[in-house]
Write a protein that holds these residues in place. Structure first.
Motif, PDB file in Angstrom:
ATOM      1  N   PHE A 210      90.648  53.942  79.993  1.00 29.48           N
ATOM      2  CA  PHE A 210      90.411  54.064  81.433  1.00 29.48           C
ATOM      3  C   PHE A 210      89.949  52.735  82.002  1.00 29.48           C
ATOM      4  O   PHE A 210      89.594  51.811  81.264  1.00 29.48           O
ATOM      5  N   THR A 211      89.937  52.626  83.339  1.00 28.76           N
ATOM      6  CA  THR A 211      89.534  51.403  84.022  1.00 28.76           C
ATOM      7  C   THR A 211      88.258  51.619  84.828  1.00 28.76           C
ATOM      8  O   THR A 211      88.027  52.698  85.378  1.00 28.76           O
TER       9      THR A 211
ATOM     10  N   GLU B 266      85.219  60.351  68.396  1.00 25.38           N
ATOM     11  CA  GLU B 266      85.690  60.417  69.782  1.00 25.38           C
ATOM     12  C   GLU B 266      85.588  59.023  70.390  1.00 25.38           C
ATOM     13  O   GLU B 266      84.528  58.406  70.384  1.00 25.38           O
ATOM     14  N   MET B 267      86.685  58.522  70.929  1.00 22.12           N
ATOM     15  CA  MET B 267      86.782  57.126  71.328  1.00 22.12           C
ATOM     16  C   MET B 267      87.049  56.992  72.830  1.00 22.12           C
ATOM     17  O   MET B 267      87.968  57.616  73.370  1.00 22.12           O
ATOM     18  N   PHE B 268      86.228  56.177  73.496  1.00 27.55           N
ATOM     19  CA  PHE B 268      86.452  55.801  74.888  1.00 27.55           C
ATOM     20  C   PHE B 268      86.694  54.298  74.919  1.00 27.55           C
ATOM     21  O   PHE B 268      85.856  53.523  74.443  1.00 27.55           O
ATOM     22  N   VAL B 269      87.826  53.886  75.481  1.00 30.03           N
ATOM     23  CA  VAL B 269      88.204  52.471  75.503  1.00 30.03           C
ATOM     24  C   VAL B 269      88.306  52.029  76.963  1.00 30.03           C
ATOM     25  O   VAL B 269      89.174  52.485  77.701  1.00 30.03           O
ATOM     26  N   LEU B 270      87.400  51.149  77.351  1.00 32.06           N
ATOM     27  CA  LEU B 270      87.286  50.718  78.737  1.00 32.06           C
ATOM     28  C   LEU B 270      88.079  49.445  79.001  1.00 32.06           C
ATOM     29  O   LEU B 270      87.926  48.449  78.291  1.00 32.06           O
TER      30      LEU B 270
ATOM     31  N   THR C 200      83.861  51.409  73.803  1.00 30.54           N
ATOM     32  CA  THR C 200      84.205  50.021  73.522  1.00 30.54           C
ATOM     33  C   THR C 200      85.205  49.573  74.575  1.00 30.54           C
ATOM     34  O   THR C 200      85.652  50.381  75.386  1.00 30.54           O
ATOM     35  N   GLY C 201      85.551  48.311  74.602  1.00 33.21           N
ATOM     36  CA  GLY C 201      86.526  47.877  75.599  1.00 33.21           C
ATOM     37  C   GLY C 201      86.613  46.369  75.722  1.00 33.21           C
ATOM     38  O   GLY C 201      85.981  45.620  74.978  1.00 33.21           O
ATOM     39  N   ASP C 202      87.401  45.928  76.717  1.00 32.05           N
ATOM     40  CA  ASP C 202      87.655  44.505  76.916  1.00 32.05           C
ATOM     41  C   ASP C 202      87.870  44.228  78.398  1.00 32.05           C
ATOM     42  O   ASP C 202      88.270  45.101  79.166  1.00 32.05           O
TER      43      ASP C 202
END
Length: 343
Positions: free
Chosen positions: A94-95, A50-54, A21-23
């Motif tokens: 992360f970016t 487990e979460m990846f936030v972009l 997910t991300g913004d």
């Protein structure tokens, strides 16, 4: 699988799921973001998913010519994440720009979709209609495939989305399916076809009665001060009827404010409206202001504390970028081997 069944399965076996997910870092996150997505991300994280936030810094350029104050907005976004409860010990933040292998996946993925398919995407059409650019850029047109790379680089199998984002996710599922069909050679699938976890959160209206949006200047930022919040709500649009009720179809502006107070109080909006009754717009805005400021007070305190330690914020990104790079590099190697391009 229905959203209810999928959510139940996530609660039963959170370790089976990986979320992306991300913004876009185009400005501070607001209450619409929080009740629409952030609150649920924290819930999933705390369940053990487990979460990846972009932080989608490259995608800032989809609908604008330059990325103004990008560094400030990236750090501000991370501060909002931390304040809301995203825990770097359990989530990878992360970016885009720091993960080259992720972006290299865009090239083979573009070969798996047609121009006509991209042109029919209703979400892209809507984003183009609201674009700040005089002409549509290639990045805007290929935005859904870039999102597919975001999701598939870490082999996420669950993506929390609103209904308007379902066409984008369907592009991701198409890319995954076609890559597997073309390159898995009858062996195990290389990419999962991620499932959509639809948000049950109602859409919050902005202070002008339209959709709450950073770009429209009608939102209440998570990091706003209590006085700023009070001034924004004071200017909020209502109607001429004195009695306060909850009727989203016929009284959207008043109902939007009632809903905001109800979310902050964790109550039924009809009960909130009944309490205000004949108090009119002034009483409604007073209740909303007090409810929002009370709800956000601990979050704002955490944000202020993190803002004093910018080195920690940068370390969160450094560690997240390092982990994302390791995963993206491994995925890109697997893709090259499958395509016969490992030389």
């Amino acid at each position: 699988m229905s959203t209810a069944a999928l959510d139940a399965d996530v609660c039963r076996a959170p370790g089976d799921y990986r979320v992306l997910t991300g913004d876009r870092p185009t400005g501070p996150l607001h209450l619409g973001h929080y009740f629409g997505t952030l609150h649920n991300r924290v819930r999933l994280q705390n369940l053990g998913v487990e979460m990846f936030v972009l932080v989608a810094d490259y995608q800032v350029l989809t609908d604008r010519d330059v990325a103004d104050r990008l560094g400030d907005h990236v750090e501000g976004l991370v501060l909002d994440y931390l304040a809301a409860g995203i825990d770097p010990e359990h989530a990878t933040v992360f970016t885009h720009s720091a993960v080259p292998a992720l972006n290299q996946l865009l090239l083979p993925f573009l070969s798996l979709v047609t121009v006509a398919e991209l042109g029919r995407n209703p979400t892209v059409k809507d984003e183009i209609a609201h674009s700040r650019q005089s002409a549509v850029s290639g990045l805007m047109f290929t935005y859904p495939v870039h999102q597919a790379a975001d999701i598939l680089f870490c082999k996420a199998n669950l993506v929390p989305v609103g209904k308007d984002q379902l066409p984008h996710l369907e592009v991701t599922r198409t890319v995954a399916r076609r890559f597997n069909d073309r390159y898995a050679h009858g062996g195990p699938e290389i990419f999962p076809q991620p499932q959509a976890l639809l948000s049950a959160a109602p859409q919050l209206l902005g202070t002008d009665g339209g959709k709450m949006s950073k770009s429209r200047g009608n939102s209440i930022a998570l990091g706003a001060t209590e006085d700023e919040t009070a001034q924004l709500i004071k200017r909020a649009k209502t109607d001429a009827e004195r009695h306060i009720g909850y009727d989203p179809e016929n009284r959207p502006e008043v109902s939007g404010l009632v809903l905001l107070a109800a979310l902050c109080q964790d109550r039924d909006p009809r009960l909130v409206a009944e309490d205000i009754g004949a108090g009119g717009a002034a009483a409604l805005k007073k209740v909303v202001t007090e409810s929002v400021n009370e709800y956000l007070r601990p979050m704002r305190a955490r944000r202020a504390a993190y803002a004093k330690d910018r080195a920690y914020v940068r370390e969160v990104l450094r560690a997240g970028n390092e982990r994302a790079n390791a995963i993206a590099d491994a995925t890109l190697r697997e893709v090259r081997e499958a395509m016969g391009a490992a030389y």
